[in-house]
Design a protein around this motif. Structure first.
Motif, PDB file in Angstrom:
ATOM      1  N   GLN A 117       0.638  -1.093   0.011  1.00 25.44           N
ATOM      2  CA  GLN A 117       0.150   0.088   0.037  1.00 25.44           C
ATOM      3  C   GLN A 117       0.945   1.335   0.142  1.00 25.44           C
ATOM      4  OE1 GLN A 117      -2.627  -0.555   3.278  1.00 25.44           O
ATOM      5  NE2 GLN A 117      -3.429  -2.276   2.596  1.00 25.44           N
ATOM      6  N   ALA A 132       2.019   1.817  -3.498  1.00 22.37           N
ATOM      7  CA  ALA A 132       0.766   2.501  -4.378  1.00 22.37           C
ATOM      8  C   ALA A 132       0.528   4.003  -4.022  1.00 22.37           C
ATOM      9  CB  ALA A 132      -0.450   1.585  -4.153  1.00 22.37           C
ATOM     10  N   ALA A 150      -5.294   4.607  -3.113  1.00 19.17           N
ATOM     11  CA  ALA A 150      -4.293   3.642  -2.886  1.00 19.17           C
ATOM     12  C   ALA A 150      -4.398   2.259  -2.430  1.00 19.17           C
ATOM     13  CB  ALA A 150      -2.927   4.156  -2.508  1.00 19.17           C
TER      14      ALA A 150
END
Length: 254
Positions: free
Chosen positions: A157, A160, A189
């Protein structure tokens, strides 16, 4: 003039004519040789330029995404270590500032190469988000973004979110990376940390970002971002060429 003299004179003129014809033919042949030589040189030069353009274009072309991401481990100082299990060398350190336009360009050009190298087990890649700016609004923009990244607990995460921050980088002359924007991008994200929103809005890690940035810049002699180091040595412009970057890391892994 007697007949014999005229015959001799005619023979002399004929000989001179033949010599002139031979000389003219030789000059014409030499000119043809020069034309061929110049034409060949021009073709070779054009081919060389074309090859150079092709090589420059191919070496700067961004890589396509590989099979996936290597595991990412988040560190207390805000850095993120991306490496497959057991991979410790070579080490690629990326010192970046989320507000830095050149860092955004590095991410655009070579970001996927960093990820691919780690996923292939060819390198241990470490991202170091820091703040190098001292003037406003860029300083506060940078701090808010880096502090928000520290609010993400999951490595995948985090990456992202990292990529979305660059995608939405504001101009250096305006206030950007506002907390409500960062919270929204976190949702985009897929960030699932339960305290992510409160962590971002309170800027829980802002002081740590500044303190760690100062320490990192001093310890690593960082004068600007992005700085990419391969086993502790700056890669310079090679970091902006995916092919040169890959070649250097592959060579260091041997």
């Amino acid at each position: 003039m007697s007949k014999a003299q005229r015959t001799k004179s005619d023979r002399n003129m004929s000989a001179r004519d033949k010599i002139r014809e031979q000389q003219a033919a030789a000059r014409a042949q030499e000119r043809r040789k020069k034309v061929v030589t110049y034409t060949t040189a021009a073709v070779v030069a054009v081919a060389a330029v074309g090859l150079g353009v092709w090589y420059a274009a191919s070496s700067s072309q961004s890589e396509q995404a590989g099979a996936g991401l290597a595991p990412i481990t988040l560190q207390p100082d805000g850095s993120a270590v991306m490496a497959k299990a057991g991979v410790t060398q070579p080490v690629v350190d990326i010192y970046e500032d989320f507000q830095c336009p050149v860092c955004k360009e590095l991410e655009r050009v070579s970001g996927q190469t960093f990820k691919n190298l780690a996923a292939e087990g060819k390198a241990k890649v470490v991202f170091h988000p820091i703040t190098i700016f001292s003037r406003e609004p860029t300083k506060s923009n940078s701090v808010r973004a880096a502090a928000a990244a520290r609010c993400v607990a999951d490595g995948k995460q985090w990456m992202a979110f990292h990529d979305l921050i660059y995608k939405n980088q504001p101009a250096e002359t305006v206030e950007g990376f506002k907390t409500d924007q960062l919270v929204e991008w976190g949702k985009d994200a897929g960030v699932t940390s339960p305290d992510f929103e409160s962590c971002v809005t309170s800027q829980k890690h802002a002081s740590a970002v500044l303190a760690d940035s100062t320490k990192i810049m001093k310890d690593q002699a960082i004068e600007g971002t992005p700085t990419v180091k391969l086993n502790g040595t700056s890669m310079g412009e090679a970091a902006f060429s995916p092919q040169q970057l890959r070649d250097a890391v592959t060579k260091a892994a041997k």
